[in-house]
Motif scaffolding. Structure first.
Motif, PDB file in Angstrom:
ATOM      1  N   PHE A   1      47.049  43.102  36.345  1.00  0.00           N
ATOM      2  CA  PHE A   1      46.194  41.754  36.923  1.00  0.00           C
ATOM      3  C   PHE A   1      45.440  42.180  37.849  1.00  0.00           C
ATOM      4  O   PHE A   1      44.552  41.518  38.037  1.00  0.00           O
ATOM      5  CB  PHE A   1      47.446  41.154  37.564  1.00  0.00           C
ATOM      6  N   CYS A   2      45.551  43.269  38.664  1.00  0.00           N
ATOM      7  CA  CYS A   2      44.685  43.501  39.857  1.00  0.00           C
ATOM      8  C   CYS A   2      44.289  44.847  39.752  1.00  0.00           C
ATOM      9  O   CYS A   2      43.258  45.201  40.709  1.00  0.00           O
ATOM     10  CB  CYS A   2      45.431  42.987  40.976  1.00  0.00           C
TER      11      CYS A   2
ATOM     12  N   CYS B   1      51.959  42.265  43.177  1.00  0.00           N
ATOM     13  CA  CYS B   1      52.524  43.613  42.207  1.00  0.00           C
ATOM     14  C   CYS B   1      53.036  44.424  43.618  1.00  0.00           C
ATOM     15  O   CYS B   1      52.458  44.256  44.812  1.00  0.00           O
ATOM     16  CB  CYS B   1      51.642  44.105  41.487  1.00  0.00           C
TER      17      CYS B   1
ATOM     18  N   CYS C   1      47.783  38.930  43.657  1.00  0.00           N
ATOM     19  CA  CYS C   1      48.656  39.680  42.515  1.00  0.00           C
ATOM     20  C   CYS C   1      49.613  40.184  43.455  1.00  0.00           C
ATOM     21  O   CYS C   1      49.182  40.822  44.545  1.00  0.00           O
ATOM     22  CB  CYS C   1      47.892  40.733  41.936  1.00  0.00           C
TER      23      CYS C   1
ATOM     24  N   CYS D   1      47.980  48.225  37.866  1.00  0.00           N
ATOM     25  CA  CYS D   1      48.323  47.026  37.571  1.00  0.00           C
ATOM     26  C   CYS D   1      47.535  46.249  36.678  1.00  0.00           C
ATOM     27  O   CYS D   1      46.369  46.222  37.051  1.00  0.00           O
ATOM     28  CB  CYS D   1      48.588  46.175  38.752  1.00  0.00           C
TER      29      CYS D   1
HETATM   30 ZN    ZN Z   1      48.643  43.674  40.800  1.00  0.00          ZN
END
Ligand code: ZN
Length: 293
Positions: free
Chosen positions: A272-273, A240, A238, A270
């Motif tokens: 995603f992660c 980010c 990720c 986040c």
């Molecule tokens: Zn992330």
């Protein structure tokens, strides 16, 4: 057997077909661990993640950081499913509701009816290219095939597979076979026959490395892997940043921001992660100041 995830390329039937394949077992297992995915969510997201990587590679315009995002918005219990893959082999994903009530659903019912939005871009410059199709209900692989035909004018076959075992994701991967415009009817028929006869991809992937899986599926049609120098390692990554985590907060109204300021700050996680970003009252105050400006 090579354990690490990777993207490989090949040709079949004397250059009539381009083949791109991915082994994504570790990346999908990582997604399962980070996002607490149920087996059906790991199945759906694993297919989507693999699909995004295959598309990013297939649609590569010699830009190393090109990415493809697949956004499934269906009425099934998983809710929104997002997969993000790049030409460089980075992939990440998100499932709105990773543990649906009915654990026995198949991945397609779990996504349901709705739409697939495909976004492809080359950060930081350039406007992303976006295209949307309705989900056909015949699986993520079929939806990607339809997208390629309608939006990219590419005739293809897509195979995706994820195998869940009791202790996690046992195998995941996919193959996209692109027919070049000069492919003959006979060659297309031969490839179609191979795909029809192929055992489930996830079963093959549990036993064999991706190179041998593709060779098994495409036996007898003169399949050749391109130089291993073109192999790209794949990982759940990720990208980010603190700045990107702050961006959605800048869109909030002053009332919401003041509430967070009164609480002494806020935390953005986040999706995603799972990385956590803390923003203090002073940073939030700076956002309201921008509104006044
Ligand atoms: Zn992330």
């Amino acid at each position: 057997m090579l354990e690490h995830d990777r993207l490989i390329q090949g040709m079949a039937v004397d250059g009539h077909f381009r083949v791109i394949a991915a082994q994504t077992t570790t990346a999908v297992e990582t997604a399962r661990e980070i996002l607490d995915l149920s087996p059906v969510a790991a199945d759906a997201l694993g297919r989507a993640m693999t699909g995004s990587l295959l598309l990013a590679r297939l649609l590569d315009k010699d830009v190393r950081n090109q990415y493809v995002t697949l956004r499934f918005e269906g009425n099934g219990p998983l809710g929104t499913v997002i997969a993000d893959g790049s030409v460089g082999g980075n992939v990440r994903g998100y499932v709105a509701n990773p543990v649906p009530d009915d654990p026995l659903l198949d991945a397609d019912s779990a996504i349901g009816n709705g739409s697939l939005t495909v976004i492809r871009g080359t950060p930081p410059a350039g406007k992303p290219y976006t295209s949307q199709i309705l989900l056909g209900g015949n699986g993520i692989a079929t939806d990607i095939t339809r997208y390629l035909m309608r939006s990219e004018q590419i005739a293809s076959a897509v195979l995706l597979g994820v195998l869940n075992r009791r202790d996690g994701v046992a195998s995941a991967g996919g193959i996209v076979i692109q027919a070049f415009p000069h492919a003959t009817e006979e060659a297309i028929a031969a490839i179609e026959q191979r795909i029809k006869e192929a055992p489930p991809l996830s079963t093959l992937l549990e036993k064999l490395p991706i190179e041998d899986v593709v060779a098994t599926v495409l036996h007898g049609v003169n399949y050749k892997q391109i130089d291993a120098g073109y192999t790209i390692p794949v990982s759940y990554t990720c990208q980010c940043t603190r700045d990107r985590a702050l961006a959605p907060l800048a869109l909030l109204g002053d009332d919401d921001l003041r509430e967070m300021i009164d609480e002494g700050g806020t935390e953005v996680v986040c999706q995603f992660c799972g990385r956590k970003y803390q923003f203090g009252a002073d940073e939030l105050l700076a956002l309201t100041a921008k509104h006044d400006a």
